[in-house]
Scaffold this motif. Sequence first.
Motif, PDB file in Angstrom:
ATOM      1  N   GLU A 291      85.599  75.789  12.678  1.00 34.43           N
ATOM      2  CA  GLU A 291      85.556  76.947  12.699  1.00 34.43           C
ATOM      3  C   GLU A 291      85.357  78.022  14.073  1.00 34.43           C
ATOM      4  N   VAL A 292      86.424  78.450  14.208  1.00 35.54           N
ATOM      5  CA  VAL A 292      86.102  79.263  15.667  1.00 35.54           C
ATOM      6  C   VAL A 292      85.256  79.876  15.959  1.00 35.54           C
ATOM      7  N   ILE A 293      84.170  80.415  17.057  1.00 39.53           N
ATOM      8  CA  ILE A 293      83.076  81.906  16.766  1.00 39.53           C
ATOM      9  C   ILE A 293      83.302  82.124  18.250  1.00 39.53           C
ATOM     10  N   ASN A 294      83.115  83.334  18.301  1.00 44.18           N
ATOM     11  CA  ASN A 294      83.361  83.924  18.687  1.00 44.18           C
ATOM     12  C   ASN A 294      81.607  84.171  19.994  1.00 44.18           C
ATOM     13  N   LEU A 295      81.231  83.436  20.968  1.00 38.75           N
ATOM     14  CA  LEU A 295      79.546  83.181  21.255  1.00 38.75           C
ATOM     15  C   LEU A 295      78.979  84.806  21.857  1.00 38.75           C
TER      16      LEU A 295
ATOM     17  N   GLN B 122      80.102  87.846  20.191  1.00 36.27           N
ATOM     18  CA  GLN B 122      79.655  88.054  18.614  1.00 36.27           C
ATOM     19  C   GLN B 122      78.401  87.683  18.442  1.00 36.27           C
ATOM     20  N   ALA B 123      78.309  86.439  18.361  1.00 32.17           N
ATOM     21  CA  ALA B 123      77.269  85.441  17.679  1.00 32.17           C
ATOM     22  C   ALA B 123      75.850  85.504  18.303  1.00 32.17           C
TER      23      ALA B 123
ATOM     24  N   ARG C  41      74.589  89.241  17.522  1.00 28.91           N
ATOM     25  CA  ARG C  41      74.567  89.152  16.180  1.00 28.91           C
ATOM     26  C   ARG C  41      72.756  88.224  15.967  1.00 28.91           C
ATOM     27  N   ARG C  42      73.000  87.541  17.018  1.00 26.02           N
ATOM     28  CA  ARG C  42      71.194  86.850  16.609  1.00 26.02           C
ATOM     29  C   ARG C  42      70.509  87.864  17.213  1.00 26.02           C
TER      30      ARG C  42
END
Length: 96
Positions: free
Chosen positions: A4-8, A10-11, A14-15
Amino acid sequence: MTGEVINLRQARKRRDRKTRETKAEISRYEHGRSKGERVLAGAINLKAVRIHDAGRLEAEASGAGSSAGSGHTPVPRKPDQESSDRGNVGDKEDGA
């Protein structure tokens, strides 16, 4: 077989948001108490300390104590006792 491709970015946001929320919750708990709650908590803690101290066998004269919290005063030794206590049985000079 692609993950799954995640946007770093945004991650990361979120963290960081989650850590800020937990810090805020802790701060609200520590500093968000009324004066009555703080006084009550202080009285409960003081009572617990007094009950704990009342169970001591000997009252310390100085209060805090300087012997690393062991509750007793070390016995001073004479210089000749220190050297004789450290040696082995065969190390005596009298030839025994």
